[in-house]
Motif scaffolding. Structure first.
Motif, PDB file in Angstrom:
ATOM      1  N   UNK A  15     -35.980 -58.909   9.438  1.00  0.00           N
ATOM      2  CA  UNK A  15     -35.718 -57.645   8.757  1.00  0.00           C
ATOM      3  C   UNK A  15     -36.059 -56.468   9.668  1.00  0.00           C
ATOM      4  N   UNK A  17     -36.035 -56.356  12.979  1.00  0.00           N
ATOM      5  CA  UNK A  17     -35.018 -56.196  14.032  1.00  0.00           C
ATOM      6  C   UNK A  17     -33.763 -55.565  13.483  1.00  0.00           C
ATOM      7  N   UNK A  18     -33.316 -56.019  12.332  1.00  0.00           N
ATOM      8  CA  UNK A  18     -32.114 -55.458  11.726  1.00  0.00           C
ATOM      9  C   UNK A  18     -32.318 -53.975  11.438  1.00  0.00           C
ATOM     10  N   UNK A  21     -32.354 -51.883  14.694  1.00  0.00           N
ATOM     11  CA  UNK A  21     -31.001 -51.765  15.226  1.00  0.00           C
ATOM     12  C   UNK A  21     -30.207 -50.761  14.409  1.00  0.00           C
ATOM     13  N   UNK A  25     -28.441 -47.356  15.733  1.00  0.00           N
ATOM     14  CA  UNK A  25     -27.017 -47.129  15.632  1.00  0.00           C
ATOM     15  C   UNK A  25     -26.690 -45.897  14.803  1.00  0.00           C
ATOM     16  N   UNK A 116     -29.827 -55.107   1.093  1.00  0.00           N
ATOM     17  CA  UNK A 116     -28.480 -55.595   0.875  1.00  0.00           C
ATOM     18  C   UNK A 116     -27.662 -55.396   2.145  1.00  0.00           C
ATOM     19  N   UNK A 117     -26.522 -56.063   2.151  1.00  0.00           N
ATOM     20  CA  UNK A 117     -25.557 -55.865   3.230  1.00  0.00           C
ATOM     21  C   UNK A 117     -24.315 -55.319   2.582  1.00  0.00           C
ATOM     22  N   UNK A 118     -24.031 -54.079   2.843  1.00  0.00           N
ATOM     23  CA  UNK A 118     -22.844 -53.474   2.225  1.00  0.00           C
ATOM     24  C   UNK A 118     -21.997 -52.806   3.310  1.00  0.00           C
ATOM     25  N   UNK A 119     -21.186 -51.904   2.869  1.00  0.00           N
ATOM     26  CA  UNK A 119     -20.234 -51.317   3.825  1.00  0.00           C
ATOM     27  C   UNK A 119     -20.926 -50.493   4.914  1.00  0.00           C
ATOM     28  N   UNK A 121     -23.171 -51.706   6.680  1.00  0.00           N
ATOM     29  CA  UNK A 121     -23.543 -52.649   7.729  1.00  0.00           C
ATOM     30  C   UNK A 121     -24.967 -53.154   7.560  1.00  0.00           C
ATOM     31  N   UNK A 122     -25.352 -54.058   8.417  1.00  0.00           N
ATOM     32  CA  UNK A 122     -26.699 -54.629   8.311  1.00  0.00           C
ATOM     33  C   UNK A 122     -27.758 -53.555   8.518  1.00  0.00           C
TER      34      UNK A 122
ATOM     35  N   UNK B 277     -26.835 -60.660   7.871  1.00  0.00           N
ATOM     36  CA  UNK B 277     -27.095 -59.534   8.768  1.00  0.00           C
ATOM     37  C   UNK B 277     -26.736 -59.866  10.206  1.00  0.00           C
ATOM     38  N   UNK B 281     -24.086 -58.368  12.843  1.00  0.00           N
ATOM     39  CA  UNK B 281     -24.475 -57.768  14.128  1.00  0.00           C
ATOM     40  C   UNK B 281     -23.704 -58.412  15.267  1.00  0.00           C
ATOM     41  N   UNK B 284     -20.280 -57.029  15.232  1.00  0.00           N
ATOM     42  CA  UNK B 284     -20.205 -55.636  15.662  1.00  0.00           C
ATOM     43  C   UNK B 284     -20.469 -55.486  17.161  1.00  0.00           C
ATOM     44  N   UNK B 348     -21.362 -51.572  -3.287  1.00  0.00           N
ATOM     45  CA  UNK B 348     -21.486 -52.900  -2.691  1.00  0.00           C
ATOM     46  C   UNK B 348     -20.193 -53.362  -2.058  1.00  0.00           C
TER      47      UNK B 348
END
Lengths: 144, 480
Positions: A15, A17-18, A21, A25, A116-119, A121-122, B277, B281, B284, B348
């Motif tokens: 978590x 690292x994500x 990043x 970004x 969550x992962x949504x539009x 991005x991570x 995730x 990545x 991307x 979402x």
């Protein structure tokens, strides 16, 4: 006490690292300090040893489920301590149970985010929140 | 009772592992069966009663007989005295008769016997005429009958009533006077009442015996039934305790399982989230660099699997929540809840343009979180199943009926075949394969469960290619 603007309290390495990043970004330049559990968090905030030095972070991203001292305990202690009482705290959790949300707000959280992962991005949700709290929001410390 | 219980215990009826029904049946058949021991007392009682009846009868009969015999004897005695006195006055006639008798010998010729009898008769007729009425008399002289009067009763059971007196005549002669009752006298003096009483007494003793027997049987039955009741009660208590313990154990097990389920599901979220995730990545950051089209395609497949796993997990957690969570009833502005839910859905998965119409909805009374899940599922489905459409259209409407509030979500998507309408709300049932439209088969089952917990009902209708309408109705309710 560090001069980091963002304090990230999270025990899961992935978590972290994500999140880092995503912040990179999103162009969030503010320095980020990462701590692994509640005890380190309280030390980083200057609450644990009692000696206050340096500015408090401008926003704290707080995971709830951590070993040793959990997120709620950190939140409670932060709100009791005058130095950190008004630092924005964004609770980040993998579960959005109503009881958890209510308890977080009751203890003084400013915001509650669901991982969550949504539009975006991570980790995007966290970067969005960081940008809001750092760029748009004003805290008493930053007031004119 | 202790002896009985020991007996029951000996037969293993109380402590054996047989079921309650068997136990009861055995007791009933025991109670209904007769026991030879039941016969002793009634037979004894019957015999005693019969003996008493017989004794009473015997006494009555004997007393009667003695009385009659006594009076016969008195009559005969009186007769003897009279005859003795009378014959004493006719001593010379007696002497003449004696000579006649002597001449006859032991086997007299009938003519001469008849002459003798005539002589005696003329002597005694007057004397004997009015006396000893009802009796048949017979005078014998050395073995031959010299006088007879009346017909004795032919009933051989009345032999005891025969009285014999010896007349002492002048000249040392002796005559035998035999006195019998006639049939008339006998029938007049001998009543059959004692015999009737005896018959009645014997009958009574039989009845008494039956009564006693029946009472014994009843007593035995009620003893058995009491014992069986106690045994059944005890059994019932044992079973209740066992059931209670079993239920508690089951509840504990269920709670444990649920807790385990929840904890595992919860813990699976992180690793699944990490997979999603990091595949994002990878996509991307390494698109074109290390990953060509093939690599990206493979990545996409990993993503899809992880997404599906996450969806399943989320649905399972939500499903579990519907079962466990206590309902918190509050008044809900449904328009507000619908907007909120839709916003979360769009955040979402931004799927593009949707013509989105929400009519004014009546307030509902229910648990906000759970009804939010219901709406999330229905709206999410509407979005999913209308994805292929050019112009997607989702309409949410509601109305308040007499006893319920009805809410409907209409879409103009794929629809479904009404033949399978019954399977729609079944757990893990799907009408489309996962390749066409992703889904876990949990959502509608969860919707049904939540709505049912609110006391409501779900419904759906659709037509292939013409869209679908999913809805639920909640009963009108006052807030406590």
């Amino acid at each position: 006490m560090s001069a980091a603007a963002i304090l990230l309290v999270e025990d899961d390495r992935d978590e972290v690292d994500v999140a880092l990043r995503a912040l990179r970004r999103a162009g969030v330049a503010a320095p980020v300090e990462v701590v692994r559990d509640g005890v380190e968090a309280l030390e980083a905030l200057g609450i644990e040893d009692g000696a206050a030095s340096g500015p408090a972070p401008r926003v704290v991203f707080l995971d709830l489920k951590m070993p040793r001292v959990d997120g709620w305990e950190v939140l409670r202690r932060m709100r009791e301590h005058p130095r950190t009482a008004s630092v924005p705290v964004v609770v980040v959790s993998s579960s959005d149970r109503r009881e958890d949300i209510e308890r977080s707000y009751a203890l003084g959280a400013n915001s509650f985010l669901l991982k969550r992962l949504d539009r975006h991005g991570p980790g995007g949700y966290l970067a969005e929140a960081a940008r809001y709290w750092l760029e748009l929001n004003r805290t008493p410390r930053e007031g004119g | 009772m202790e002896g009985l219980e020991r007996a029951l215990g000996r037969r293993g009826l109380v402590n054996s592992g047989i079921g309650v029904r068997n136990l009861y049946n055995r007791f009933v058949s025991e109670a209904e069966s007769s026991d030879r021991r039941d016969l002793w007392l009634p037979v004894g009682v019957a015999l005693a009663a019969a003996l008493i009846a017989l004794a009473a009868w015997g006494l009555l009969v004997a007393e009667r007989r003695d009385h009659l015999l006594g009076s016969s004897r008195a009559t005969a005695s009186e007769l003897r005295d009279t005859l003795e006195a009378a014959l004493a006055e006719h001593a010379d006639t007696v002497a003449r008769l004696a000579a006649l008798r002597e001449g006859l010998g032991s086997e007299p010729e009938s003519g001469r016997l008849a002459a003798l009898q005539r002589e005696v008769g003329s002597l005694l007729d007057d004397l004997l005429r009015g006396r000893a009425r009802g009796y048949a008399l017979s005078l014998r002289w050395d073995g031959i009958e010299v006088y007879a009067r009346g017909t004795p009763s032919s009933d051989r059971w009345q032999r005891w009533w025969r009285v014999e007196e010896t007349l002492a005549l002048p000249g040392g002669l002796r005559w035998q006077l035999v006195q019998w009752p006639t049939a008339e006298l006998a029938s007049a003096r001998l009543t059959p009442i004692p015999h009737y009483l005896l018959a009645a007494g014997l009958l009574l003793s039989l009845v008494l015996a039956l009564l006693v027997y029946q009472l014994r049987v009843i007593a035995r039955q009620s003893r058995f039934l009491a014992a069986s009741n106690r045994a059944l009660e005890r059994r019932g208590a044992e079973l209740e305790t066992a059931v209670g313990e079993r239920t508690e154990a089951l509840q504990d097990a269920i709670s444990e399982l649920q807790a385990f389920n929840d904890s595992v599901s919860h813990d699976l979220r992180s690793p699944l989230g990490a997979i999603l995730n990091f595949t994002s990545i990878l996509e991307e950051d390494f698109r074109g660099r290390l990953l060509d089209e093939e690599g990206l395609a493979l990545l996409a497949r990993i993503r899809r699997s992880a997404t599906r796993a996450t969806a399943l997990l989320e649905d399972l957690l939500r499903l579990s929540r519907t079962r466990r969570a206590a309902l918190r009833f509050e008044r809900i502005d449904m328009n507000d809840l619908v907007e909120e839910t839709f916003a979360q859905l769009r955040a979402a998965q931004d799927d593009g343009e949707v013509d989105w119409v929400v009519a004014p909805l009546p307030d509902a009374v229910g648990d906000r979180t759970l009804l939010g899940d219901v709406l999330a599922n229905l709206l999410g489905n509407a979005l999913k199943y209308s994805r292929g459409c050019e112009k997607r259209c989702i309409r949410v409407s509601g109305r308040r009926d007499e006893d319920e509030c009805v809410y409907e979500v209409r879409d103009n998507g794929q629809g479904f075949d009404m033949r399978f309408a019954g399977k729609l709300f079944g757990l893990f049932e799907r009408l489309h394969s996962d390749g066409e439209i992703e889904g876990t088969g949990i959502g509608l089952a969860m919707v049904k469960r939540i709505v049912r917990r609110h006391g409501g009902r779900v419904f759906a209708e659709g037509e292939p290619g013409r869209g679908a309408c999913f809805g639920f109705a909640l009963p009108l309710r006052e807030l406590p």
